[in-house]
Design a protein around this motif. Structure first.
Motif, PDB file in Angstrom:
ATOM      1  N   UNK A   1     -22.232  -6.335  26.949  1.00 39.31           N
ATOM      2  CA  UNK A   1     -22.131  -6.822  28.321  1.00 39.31           C
ATOM      3  C   UNK A   1     -21.742  -8.272  28.324  1.00 39.31           C
ATOM      4  N   UNK A   2     -22.276  -9.024  29.280  1.00 42.83           N
ATOM      5  CA  UNK A   2     -21.898 -10.427  29.401  1.00 42.83           C
ATOM      6  C   UNK A   2     -22.359 -11.254  28.198  1.00 42.83           C
ATOM      7  N   UNK A   3     -23.375 -10.779  27.485  1.00 38.68           N
ATOM      8  CA  UNK A   3     -23.851 -11.475  26.287  1.00 38.68           C
ATOM      9  C   UNK A   3     -23.325 -10.822  25.014  1.00 38.68           C
ATOM     10  N   UNK A   4     -22.277 -10.022  25.136  1.00 40.40           N
ATOM     11  CA  UNK A   4     -21.773  -9.328  23.964  1.00 40.40           C
ATOM     12  C   UNK A   4     -22.787  -8.314  23.483  1.00 40.40           C
ATOM     13  N   UNK A   5     -22.957  -8.227  22.174  1.00 38.74           N
ATOM     14  CA  UNK A   5     -23.905  -7.265  21.606  1.00 38.74           C
ATOM     15  C   UNK A   5     -25.354  -7.670  21.827  1.00 38.74           C
ATOM     16  N   UNK A   6     -25.597  -8.891  22.338  1.00 37.44           N
ATOM     17  CA  UNK A   6     -26.962  -9.337  22.596  1.00 37.44           C
ATOM     18  C   UNK A   6     -27.472  -8.911  23.963  1.00 37.44           C
ATOM     19  N   UNK A   7     -26.689  -8.166  24.707  1.00 35.45           N
ATOM     20  CA  UNK A   7     -27.131  -7.685  26.011  1.00 35.45           C
ATOM     21  C   UNK A   7     -28.354  -6.789  25.863  1.00 35.45           C
ATOM     22  N   UNK A   8     -29.374  -7.062  26.680  1.00 33.83           N
ATOM     23  CA  UNK A   8     -30.589  -6.245  26.709  1.00 33.83           C
ATOM     24  C   UNK A   8     -31.168  -6.066  25.302  1.00 33.83           C
ATOM     25  N   UNK A   9     -31.437  -7.172  24.645  1.00 32.13           N
ATOM     26  CA  UNK A   9     -31.968  -7.087  23.280  1.00 32.13           C
ATOM     27  C   UNK A   9     -33.382  -6.519  23.249  1.00 32.13           C
ATOM     28  N   UNK A  10     -34.026  -6.408  24.406  1.00 36.51           N
ATOM     29  CA  UNK A  10     -35.352  -5.777  24.445  1.00 36.51           C
ATOM     30  C   UNK A  10     -35.256  -4.260  24.312  1.00 36.51           C
ATOM     31  N   UNK A  11     -34.039  -3.716  24.349  1.00 33.77           N
ATOM     32  CA  UNK A  11     -33.832  -2.279  24.132  1.00 33.77           C
ATOM     33  C   UNK A  11     -33.637  -2.033  22.644  1.00 33.77           C
ATOM     34  N   UNK A  12     -34.484  -1.228  22.002  1.00 33.60           N
ATOM     35  CA  UNK A  12     -34.278  -0.942  20.576  1.00 33.60           C
ATOM     36  C   UNK A  12     -32.985  -0.160  20.372  1.00 33.60           C
ATOM     37  N   UNK A  13     -32.211  -0.563  19.368  1.00 37.35           N
ATOM     38  CA  UNK A  13     -30.932   0.092  19.107  1.00 37.35           C
ATOM     39  C   UNK A  13     -31.092   1.386  18.317  1.00 37.35           C
ATOM     40  N   UNK A  14     -32.223   1.572  17.675  1.00 34.13           N
ATOM     41  CA  UNK A  14     -32.491   2.791  16.915  1.00 34.13           C
ATOM     42  C   UNK A  14     -33.895   3.265  17.256  1.00 34.13           C
ATOM     43  N   UNK A  15     -34.027   4.551  17.567  1.00 35.67           N
ATOM     44  CA  UNK A  15     -35.343   5.140  17.803  1.00 35.67           C
ATOM     45  C   UNK A  15     -35.381   6.530  17.179  1.00 35.67           C
ATOM     46  N   UNK A  16     -36.575   6.959  16.808  1.00 32.40           N
ATOM     47  CA  UNK A  16     -36.766   8.297  16.249  1.00 32.40           C
ATOM     48  C   UNK A  16     -38.114   8.826  16.699  1.00 32.40           C
TER      49      UNK A  16
ATOM     50  N   UNK B   1     -36.531   0.361  16.163  1.00 35.01           N
ATOM     51  CA  UNK B   1     -36.046  -0.824  15.461  1.00 35.01           C
ATOM     52  C   UNK B   1     -36.536  -2.086  16.163  1.00 35.01           C
ATOM     53  N   UNK B   2     -36.268  -3.237  15.583  1.00 32.22           N
ATOM     54  CA  UNK B   2     -36.758  -4.506  16.110  1.00 32.22           C
ATOM     55  C   UNK B   2     -36.128  -4.814  17.470  1.00 32.22           C
ATOM     56  N   UNK B   3     -36.855  -5.581  18.283  1.00 26.78           N
ATOM     57  CA  UNK B   3     -36.401  -6.008  19.605  1.00 26.78           C
ATOM     58  C   UNK B   3     -36.690  -7.494  19.765  1.00 26.78           C
ATOM     59  N   UNK B   4     -36.078  -8.099  20.774  1.00 27.44           N
ATOM     60  CA  UNK B   4     -36.305  -9.518  21.044  1.00 27.44           C
ATOM     61  C   UNK B   4     -35.947  -9.805  22.493  1.00 27.44           C
ATOM     62  N   UNK B   5     -36.303 -11.000  22.956  1.00 28.82           N
ATOM     63  CA  UNK B   5     -35.915 -11.458  24.284  1.00 28.82           C
ATOM     64  C   UNK B   5     -36.082 -12.972  24.341  1.00 28.82           C
ATOM     65  N   UNK B   6     -35.397 -13.587  25.286  1.00 27.81           N
ATOM     66  CA  UNK B   6     -35.439 -15.039  25.429  1.00 27.81           C
ATOM     67  C   UNK B   6     -36.421 -15.393  26.530  1.00 27.81           C
ATOM     68  N   UNK B   7     -37.418 -16.215  26.202  1.00 31.83           N
ATOM     69  CA  UNK B   7     -38.402 -16.664  27.176  1.00 31.83           C
ATOM     70  C   UNK B   7     -37.814 -17.768  28.045  1.00 31.83           C
ATOM     71  N   UNK B   8     -38.561 -18.154  29.086  1.00 31.69           N
ATOM     72  CA  UNK B   8     -38.068 -19.155  30.028  1.00 31.69           C
ATOM     73  C   UNK B   8     -37.825 -20.513  29.378  1.00 31.69           C
ATOM     74  N   UNK B   9     -38.494 -20.776  28.243  1.00 33.52           N
ATOM     75  CA  UNK B   9     -38.287 -22.055  27.569  1.00 33.52           C
ATOM     76  C   UNK B   9     -37.079 -22.036  26.631  1.00 33.52           C
ATOM     77  N   UNK B  10     -36.349 -20.917  26.604  1.00 35.96           N
ATOM     78  CA  UNK B  10     -35.157 -20.825  25.770  1.00 35.96           C
ATOM     79  C   UNK B  10     -35.422 -20.319  24.371  1.00 35.96           C
ATOM     80  N   UNK B  11     -36.691 -20.174  23.979  1.00 39.24           N
ATOM     81  CA  UNK B  11     -37.018 -19.659  22.659  1.00 39.24           C
ATOM     82  C   UNK B  11     -37.031 -18.128  22.684  1.00 39.24           C
ATOM     83  N   UNK B  12     -36.885 -17.546  21.513  1.00 35.04           N
ATOM     84  CA  UNK B  12     -36.791 -16.090  21.396  1.00 35.04           C
ATOM     85  C   UNK B  12     -38.093 -15.525  20.859  1.00 35.04           C
TER      86      UNK B  12
END
Length: 733
Positions: free
Chosen positions: A624-639, A663-674
Motif C-alpha cells: 500500500x502507501x507504505x510499500x510492503x510495510x503496510x499493516x505490519x500488525x497483520x502476520x504474513x504467515x499463519x498456520x 509470524x512476527x508482527x510490529x507497529x509504530x507507536x505515537x512516539x515514532x518507535x516500533x
C-alpha cells in the motif's frame, strides 16, 4: 497506543442497557416452563414413532417425505456462500467450517475462541471488550445469520458473543458481495443457528475452570405435535468468572428459543428469539503501552491492566427472526425472512495514553495520562428479504437459479455523560509509574448524557445467481448484485447525507479433472461502505475493488479428507487507514489503495475412522502507501492445526490437540518507535471420557506451553492468557 480517540467510540453494532426487571423475570419464567414442560410433551414420541412421525434417522426421514417440514429438517444444509445448493467442494471459493463438535471438544464457548479454530482468521483483541476479525489482511466487516444479514459496520465485535446457539460457523474467505450486497476482500462469517430436530433430544453441561470460571448450559429440542410437523428448541447458558487480568471479571447469560412447523401442504414457518447479556467489570479501554522514550520496549506481567476499579462495560443483544418458505411445485422454493437486531451498551471507562507522544520514561515509568469517560448507545437493525430458488432445464441438463431482493435499515444513537473529577470537568490526569493500582483515580461524578452521534443507514438490494452445467465436468456460477446504500446523521456536530449505488458482478468456473480433483477460478467486485471519518469528521466514501481467486479442491482417503489450495489477489481502493489526530484530538482516517495477494492451504476431514484433522496455512503479501510495510500488525504467515481422535479399542476415550502459529508482527507507536512481537505458537488440548453412553467428562488445557505473547499490535494490545484449565461434564438425554 490506542489511536481511537477517547472522545470517539466506534459506532458500529454495539449495545447494552439492562432490561426491566419484569422483562427479565418473564424471560426466565418462560425458559423454566419450557425446559420443564418440553420433556412432558415428548411423551408422545413413542406413539409418533409408531406413526412414522418422529424422525432422527434416514429411514424415518424417508417415510416422512410427504411431511414437508420434517423432511426439510432431516436434510437441512446451509448455503451461505452463494445461496445455491452447492457442496463446499463445488463452491468456487475458500470455505472453512467450525463444527459444533469442534467447539465442544476444545471448549470454545465464545465467538472469539471458536474463530481461532478456523483457517486464515486472525482474532484481533485490541481491547478486552472490542475485537476485529481479519482474513487475508483485511477486516471481516460482513456477517450473516443463516445466509442473511447486515454488514457489521466497522467490523468491530463488542463483548464475548456466546456460541451455544449455533450449529456451526462458516467462514467464507474472499469477497462475498453477492449475498451481503456489500463486501470486502476479507470474507464473510455465516452463523448457522440451531434449529428444532425431528426427535426429542437434549443435553445439559456444567464446567469449572481457572480463575473460578463456572458455566452451565442446557439445550433441549422436541416435536410439539404427534405427527412431528411442529417442533421447538430451547437453548440457555450462564457463565461467570474472574480473569488473569487485574481487576477484571465477566458474567454472560444467553437464551435462545426457536419453533418451526408446517403451514398447509407446501409452507413452513420458523420463529426464533435470542437474548444475551454480558457484563464486564474492570475492563480496559485501549490497552497497554510498550515503548519507552529511549526506544526500548517495555515488558509487563501478563495480568497488567490500565483499568480502574469502577469501570464496567455491559452489553445486551436481542435478536428475533421469522422465516416462511413455500414450495412452488417440485422445483422451486420461495423464502421470505425478517430479522431484527437490538444491541445496547452502557459503559464507564478509563483510557490511558502517552499524551506527550514521547513514550514513558525508562527510569521512572512516568509519562502516561488517564482519561475517564462514560456513555451509552443503542443500535437497532431490521432486514427484510425474499429469495426464490429453483431448478430448470437448459442444454439438456438440470440448472439452478436464485433471485432475491432485500431491504434493510439500521439506526445507531450514541451518547456520553458529563463527568466531574473533583470540582472541574474531567480531563487528562497525570498517572503514576505504570503499573498502577486500580484505586488511584476516583470515579467521576456523572452528569446528564448528551447525544454525540446519530447514524441512520438504509440498504436496498436486488441480486441473483445461477449455476450452469455445460458438461459433466464444466460448470459455472454467475451472479450479480445491485445495492443502493444511504446514510445520514450527525457525528460530533458534523452533518452528513450520502447515497451511493453499485452493481457488482460475480463469476466462477469449476472443472472436474477427475472424480476426486476439481479446479476453480472466481472473480468478484468489492464494495464496502466505511464507518471511519476523515480529518473533518465526515465518513469516508465506500471502498471499492476487485477480488480474484484460483484453486484446486481434492478428495482423499475415499472422500473422507478434503484439501483446498487457493491463490488469491485482492485490490481495495480508498480503504480506511489511520492517519493521525485532527485539531480537536480525534483520530482520523484517510482512504488508501491496498493490495493483498497470497496462497492458502487447508486440509479437513478424517485421516482414519478414529482420527479427525484440520490443517491450514496462509501466506500473504500486503502492499500500500507504505510499500510492503503496510499493516505490519497483520502476520504474513499463519498456520492452524486441529487433531482429535478416539482410541480404536476403547472409543469411549477421546483426546485432541489444537494449535495456532503466526509470524512476527510490529507497529509504530505515537512516539515514532516500533513495538514488536516475535513469532509464536499457542497449543490447546483436551481429554474426554464417555464414562456412560450418554455422559462425557472432559478436561481442557489452553496454552499448554504457557507461551507469553502480545495478542495484537493493531491499535493497542495486551498479553494473552497464560496456561489455564477447565473440567466439564456433559449429559445427553
Amino acid at each position: 497506543m490506542h489511536p481511537i480517540s477517547p472522545l470517539r467510540l466506534p459506532t458500529s453494532g454495539r449495545g447494552k442497557t439492562r432490561p426491566p426487571a419484569l422483562a427479565q423475570s418473564a424471560v426466565r419464567i418462560a425458559v423454566c416452563l419450557a425446559l420443564a414442560g418440553l420433556p412432558g410433551m415428548a411423551l408422545a414420541a413413542p406413539e409418533a414413532s409408531a406413526n412414522g412421525a418422529q424422525s432422527g434417522g434416514a429411514d424415518s426421514a424417508t417415510d416422512l417425505d410427504a411431511v414437508l417440514v420434517v423432511a426439510q429438517r432431516a436434510s437441512r444444509v446451509s448455503n451461505g456462500a452463494t445461496n445455491l445448493d452447492l457442496a463446499i467442494k463445488e463452491t468456487p471459493q475458500s470455505i472453512s467450517v467450525v463444527s459444533q463438535e469442534q467447539m465442544q471438544q476444545f471448549g470454545t464457548d465464545s465467538l472469539n475462541d471458536a474463530l481461532r479454530l478456523a483457517t486464515g482468521i486472525q482474532v484481533e483483541e485490541w481491547e478486552t471488550n472490542r475485537t476485529n476479525f481479519t482474513a487475508r489482511g483485511f477486516d471481516i466487516a460482513n456477517t450473516q445469520i443463516d445466509g442473511v444479514g447486515l454488514p457489521n459496520g466497522w467490523g468491530i465485535v463488542t463483548g464475548a458473543q456466546d456460541t451455544f446457539g449455533y450449529e456451526k460457523l462458516e467462514v467464507i474467505r474472499g469477497a462475498n458481495g453477492l449475498l451481503t450486497g456489500v463486501g470486502n476482500a476479507a470474507g464473510t462469517i455465516n452463523y448457522v443457528r440451531k434449529r428444532p430436530t425431528n426427535d426429542a433430544q437434549g443435553s445439559a453441561g456444567i464446567s469449572y475452570g481457572s480463575w473460578g470460571t463456572v458455566r452451565g448450559e442446557v439445550d433441549y429440542s422436541t416435536p410439539l405435535t404427534a405427527d412431528g410437523t411442529w417442533a421447538g428448541r430451547v437453548v440457555a447458558a450462564h457463565e461467570e468468572g474472574d480473569s488473569y487480568l487485574r481487576g477484571k471479571d465477566d458474567t454472560r447469560d444467553f437464551i435462545y428459543g426457536v419453533v418451526d412447523g408446517q403451514i398447509g401442504e407446501n409452507g413452513t414457518l420458523t420463529l426464533g428469539y435470542s437474548w444475551q447479556e454480558g457484563k464486564t467489570d474492570g475492563n480496559m479501554w485501549g490497552a497497554l503501552g510498550f515503548m519507552y522514550s529511549d526506544g526500548t520496549q517495555a515488558e509487563w506481567d501478563r495480568g497488567a491492566s490500565t483499568t480502574q476499579d469502577w469501570t464496567y462495560w455491559d452489553t445486551t443483544t436481542r435478536t428475533a427472526f421469522v422465516e416462511y418458505t413455500h414450495q412452488l411445485g417440485a422445483d422451486w422454493l420461495l423464502k421470505l425472512s425478517y430479522n431484527r437486531r437490538d444491541v445496547r451498551n452502557d459503559e464507564k471507562l478509563f483510557y490511558a495514553t502517552d499524551l506527550a507522544g514521547t513514550g514513558m520514561d525508562p527510569e521512572t515509568g512516568l509519562g502516561l495520562y488517564g482519561y475517564p469517560w462514560g456513555g451509552h448507545d443503542k443500535l437497532t437493525a431490521d432486514l427484510l428479504s425474499a429469495a426464490l430458488n429453483g431448478h430448470f432445464q437448459m442444454f439438456g441438463r438440470d440448472q439452478e437459479m436464485m433471485l432475491g431482493v432485500a431491504w434493510s435499515k439500521s439506526e445507531n444513537n450514541s451518547s456520553q455523560y458529563a463527568a466531574m473529577c473533583g470540582e472541574a470537568a474531567c480531563s487528562y490526569i497525570p498517572m503514576p509509574a505504570f503499573p498502577w493500582p486500580g484505586d488511584h483515580v476516583e470515579e467521576p461524578v456523572w452528569g446528564e448524557s448528551s447525544v454525540y452521534s446519530i447514524l441512520d443507514e438504509r440498504l436496498k438490494r436486488a441480486y441473483g445467481a445461477t449455476r450452469l452445467s455445460f458438461t459433466d465436468k464444466l460448470k459455472a456460477v454467475v451472479g450479480f448484485n445491485y445495492a443502493e446504500y444511504h446514510r445520514e446523521g450527525v457525528n460530533y456536530g458534523v452533518a452528513f447525507n450520502q447515497t451511493e449505488s453499485q452493481t457488482s458482478p460475480y463469476a466462477g468456473l469449476t472443472f472436474d479433472f477427475t472424480s476426486n480433483l476439481l479446479g476453480y477460478v472466481s472473480y468478484s467486485d468489492i464494495y464496502q461502505p466505511q464507518s471511519q471519518s476523515d480529518a473533518d469528521g465526515r465518513y469516508l466514501d465506500p471502498t471499492k475493488g476487485k477480488n480474484y481467486e484460483i484453486g484446486v479442491k481434492a478428495d482423499w482417503l475415499d472422500k473422507r479428507l478434503l484439501t483446498t489450495l487457493a491463490v488469491f489477489k485482492a485490490e481495495q481502493n480508498g480503504l480506511a487507514t489511520g492517519a493521525g489526530y485532527n485539531e480537536i484530538g480525534q483520530f482520523y482516517y484517510t482512504g488508501v489503495d491496498v493490495e493483498s495477494k497470497g496462497v492458502e492451504l487447508e486440509a479437513t476431514g478424517k485421516l482414519t475412522d478414529h482420527i479427525d484433522m484440520v490443517f491450514g496455512y496462509t501466506a500473504l503479501k500486503l502492499t500500500g502507501q507504505d510499500g510492503d510495510d503496510t499493516y505490519r500488525w497483520v502476520p504474513r504467515r499463519t498456520a492452524n492445526l486441529l487433531l482429535s481422535a478416539r482410541l480404536p479399542r476403547y472409543t469411549a476415550l477421546s483426546f485432541g490437540l489444537g494449535g495456532r502459529w503466526q509470524s512476527d508482527i510490529s507497529n509504530v507507536e505515537s512516539n515514532g518507535f516500533t513495538v514488536r512481537q516475535d513469532s509464536y505458537a499457542v497449543f490447546n488440548g483436551f481429554v474426554g471420557w464417555d464414562f456412560l453412553p450418554n455422559a462425557t467428562l472432559r478436561f481442557n488445557v489452553n496454552n499448554v506451553g504457557n507461551e507469553k505473547y502480545i495478542n495484537t499490535l493493531r491499535y493497542s494490545g495486551y498479553y494473552g492468557a497464560p496456561r489455564n484449565y477447565a473440567l466439564s461434564l456433559n449429559w445427553r438425554f
